[in-house]
Write a protein that holds these residues in place. Structure first.
Motif, short mmCIF file in Angstrom:
data_model
loop_
_atom_site.label_atom_id
_atom_site.label_comp_id
_atom_site.label_asym_id
_atom_site.label_seq_id
_atom_site.Cartn_x
_atom_site.Cartn_y
_atom_site.Cartn_z
N UNK A 170 44.28 37.58 44.50
CA UNK A 170 44.84 37.33 43.17
C UNK A 170 43.76 36.81 42.22
N UNK A 171 42.95 35.87 42.70
CA UNK A 171 41.90 35.30 41.85
C UNK A 171 40.86 36.36 41.47
N UNK A 172 40.48 37.20 42.43
CA UNK A 172 39.52 38.27 42.13
C UNK A 172 40.13 39.28 41.15
N UNK A 173 41.38 39.64 41.37
CA UNK A 173 42.03 40.57 40.46
C UNK A 173 42.10 40.03 39.04
N UNK A 174 42.42 38.76 38.91
CA UNK A 174 42.47 38.12 37.60
C UNK A 174 41.11 38.22 36.91
N UNK A 175 40.06 37.95 37.68
CA UNK A 175 38.71 38.00 37.11
C UNK A 175 38.33 39.42 36.70
N UNK A 176 38.66 40.41 37.54
CA UNK A 176 38.32 41.79 37.21
C UNK A 176 38.96 42.21 35.88
#
Length: 393
Positions: free
Chosen positions: A205-211
């Motif tokens: 979730x955190x990586x997706x948010x950043x992307x």
């Protein structure tokens, strides 16, 4: 580093020179969960040599980014063979920055690092990173910018540079890792309580948010409305939280040989696409907007995760001979010092050799790179043996 180990930047998983016992070898299953090195009775935990080796490769990549980047920055050379080779090295190594963050997360988010409570954790981590942060900011302002480059430095300019985390090239990384240290005592118990599944979901979730966050500026620009992500010293950590958690979540996942090879192949293809895309970016605005070529972009993030898992998997299978283990350990422990000193070493080369400063010859830069790397490792290893000096290496 634009890039963890850069403290080393990630703390090492023990300091004993003896290699860990032969681990489980996952050949039949696609993925297994390796319990990791076992702590000898009454002694420190064995080294995790796979991550030590990854840290060494990563710091070599960071140095390559800064050295070969002087050619990549020459717009009039864009498109010629030398520029493409330098770009392949530079962009091909961009994964090293988030890899350092993943290595740091693999150790810093270990519940054992937080047994004494947040106060003890902060005292230990910041006693290590704050002296280095202060000393090296002074070195790069006074020695490099003012003495070597002859720049004028007003209090207003210095304040702005400190607020923006742009005092000198890669020093922003110290602010980044410090911010993640602040979060660690909150993240560690939350992740540990929910097991690997919780860590994987949170990291995803955190990586997706950043992307998505890093797609927005490019798409907004295409629509005629500039909306850049603004980072300062105090919030440079947020795009890397996903990598930080992913390091902890993936630290024990061991792929079998086939999937390890496929992971490396996939990472290579993703980085090859990033290199090509960087070279043709002006002709493909939408592609660049949706998949920006940067450490926090989707292509590089995916490649970094694959390289990390492959490194863990390879490291779990290798029987590390004592001499090799000691060498990898020494190089790994020196990586933080290399990160701190290599830009100063490179600046000396730029000041003494006009062709290095010009940044137009691949041959000259190609010879400069190993020289900067070797000298930086030598200085870092020597400094680690000198009382007081080692406190900032």
């Amino acid at each position: 580093m634009t890039a963890s180990h850069p403290v080393n930047v990630a703390p090492a998983a023990g300091s004993g020179p003896a290699p860990s016992p032969a681990p489980h070898r996952p050949d039949a299953a696609t993925v297994t969960t390796d319990p990791g090195p076992q702590r000898p009775a009454g002694g420190p935990p064995p080294r995790e040599y796979g991550l030590d080796a990854l840290r060494v490769v990563a710091i070599c990549g960071v140095v390559a980014i800064h050295v070969f980047g002087v050619i990549v920055g020459q717009d009039d050379l864009r498109g010629n063979l030398g520029w493409w080779v330098a770009t392949a090295i530079d962009i091909g190594a961009i994964w090293t920055v988030p890899a350092f963050i993943m290595i740091s997360g693999a150790f810093v988010l270990d519940p054992r690092a937080h047994r004494a409570g947040p106060a003890a954790f902060y005292r230990k981590r910041f006693a290590r990173i704050l002296p280095a942060m202060i000393v090296w900011h002074v070195v790069y302002v006074v020695v490099v910018r003012m003495a070597m480059r002859g720049e004028e430095m007003s209090l207003t300019l210095l304040t702005r540079l400190l607020i923006d985390g742009k005092v000198f090239t890669a020093l922003y990384f110290l602010w980044l890792i410090a911010g993640l240290y602040v979060l660690a005592p909150v993240l560690a118990p939350f992740l540990h309580a929910g097991g690997r599944h919780r860590a994987l979901v949170t990291a995803g979730v955190a990586l997706g948010w950043t992307m998505v966050a890093y797609m927005i500026p490019g798409i907004a620009l295409i629509l005629g409305d500039s909306r850049p992500n603004i980072l300062t010293s105090w919030n440079r950590w947020w795009p890397y939280v996903g990598f930080f958690i992913a390091g902890w979540a993936l630290r024990r996942i061991v792929l079998n040989r086939l999937w390890t090879a496929l992971a490396l192949l996939g990472a290579g293809l993703l980085l090859a696409e990033a290199i090509w895309q960087f070279g043709v970016a002006p002709q493909h605005r939408l592609l660049q907007a949706t998949f920006p070529v940067m450490a926090t972009g989707t292509l590089v993030a995916a490649a970094t995760l694959l390289i990390f898992m492959a490194s863990v998997s390879i490291g779990s299978r290798v029987t590390w001979r004592p001499a090799v283990g000691r060498l990898v350990t020494r190089l790994s422990d020196a990586s933080f010092g290399v990160f701190l000193i290599h830009l100063l070493v490179f600046e000396v080369f730029r000041q003494l050799i006009p062709d290095v400063e010009a940044g137009r010859s691949l041959e000259v830069i190609g010879l400069t790179y190993p020289a900067v790397l070797v000298i930086s490792f030598a200085v870092s290893m020597l400094a680690s043996k000198i009382p007081y000096v080692r406190a900032v290496f």
